[in-house]
Scaffold this active site. Structure first.
Site: not given
Lengths: 235, 235
Positions: A88, A120-121, A157, A192
């Site tokens: 997020g 991700s985060a 990413h 990714e």
């Protein structure tokens, strides 16, 4: 330490947590009680984040519970057999981790062997800082420092592609800017569909691969399937 | 107040400060002594930034001097007839503005009528915060709050385009995330080749146009050439 750090949850055109399903299952083994950290989701999406992730639960017999809804979050974490930090916004996530004392509590437990998974985060906060996030700084944070479970920075990413006809910095330029200010840092640009499995001193790249950036050196591509020593990614 | 806030310095395939040349010349009028703030450039590029910008000096007879090389930056600013803040990294810029006391000094002089020009990061710092920057948070800042010369947020290099086949958030999603956390804010997404001229209560959009975002409302496109009241862009 035992960490599974993913670039992303979802590949375009594929199901949520699809590409990484097998990796999660192998990493977790049989039925575990997993503490889920949904803080990176915006306020309106946070309540739906845990059931959505539980529905895609990796492997058989795993039980996800959300630290978000626990009164005593640190105590609840103590009952977990693994921790999973969803993606997020990294600033939102970091702010909440500091605000709830989970920053320190998760770090201590993971240093003691609790399996840690994030995407991700959730991978950014395992690094020394969140300085190589792609996220917009939508909220104040006490500091950009994070858990430092690995000695290097992750850029999730990662891509060398840019939007045609659009100015502004490419990802490579942004990482170069970061390295100019932080010259001893090492940045792992995770494409990714890529994850890092960190097991003590062993670091395995899985999936599409990563590009490693250091100040004043040429970037180096490392393919999925390659095993490294974690110390090789140290400053 | 008299502000010229640009999305970007350079359009793909065009010269540095090319598209905005006429706008700068009209805004500045005849020969002025301009204080240039090159802090947003990385450490290795900062020394070349002022001569490079001087060479593209907008209009005839203008003299650019760099606040970077001045011993007493606040005193040097006092001799300027305009201030120009170049783009680069917003975190770097904000950190230096706070570290040199120029944050307050520039704000006071601009509130008193000193013409202010900026592009990209130089437009971000004119806003209440830098929370709608696209830049990587490559360095710690004391706070994300900035000069607040305008009551709204700018997202420079605004585009609705994304990289094909790439996950991660679109610009629109990032701005929506910001608005979810900051529900009273207004965001002006300035397309490349767009500037805002703020003159007291009058706000003129020039160039390709902007998209205005508010929480819970549909985004609204405003074309170049349109004149608004600044208060319409207030929270």
């Amino acid at each position: 330490m035992n960490l599974l750090l993913l670039s992303n949850s979802t590949l375009p055109g594929e199901a949520y947590l699809g590409w990484c399903r097998e990796h999660f299952a192998r990493f977790l083994g049989p039925s575990k009680r997993i503490a889920f950290v949904p803080f990176a989701a915006g306020t309106t999406r946070i309540d739906a984040y845990t059931p959505r992730t539980q529905a895609r639960s990796p492997g058989v017999g795993h039980e996800l519970f959300s630290l978000h809804t626990e009164q005593d979050k640190v105590k609840a974490l103590a009952t977990a057999q693994a921790v999973l930090i969803g993606g997020g916004n990294s600033f939102q996530l970091l702010r909440m981790l500091y605000g709830t004392e989970l920053m320190r509590a998760i770090r201590v437990r993971v240093m003691g062997g609790l399996p840690y998974m994030g995407w991700s985060a959730g991978s950014n906060v395992a690094c020394p800082t969140i300085m190589t996030t792609n996220d917009m700084p939508i909220t104040e944070v006490p500091t950009l420092r994070a858990m430092g479970l690995v000695p290097f920075q992750i850029n999730p990413h990662y891509t060398e592609a840019t939007i045609p006809g659009q100015g502004g910095e490419s990802r490579d330029q942004r990482i170069a800017e970061f390295l100019e200010v932080n010259r001893k840092a090492v940045v792992a640009g995770l494409r990714e569909g890529t994850l890092l499995h960190v097991e003590g001193e062993k670091l395995t790249v899985e999936g599409r691969g990563m590009r490693v950036f250091r100040h004043g050196r040429e970037a180096k591509d490392i393919a999925g399937g390659v095993e490294l020593r974690t110390s090789l990614m140290d400053a």
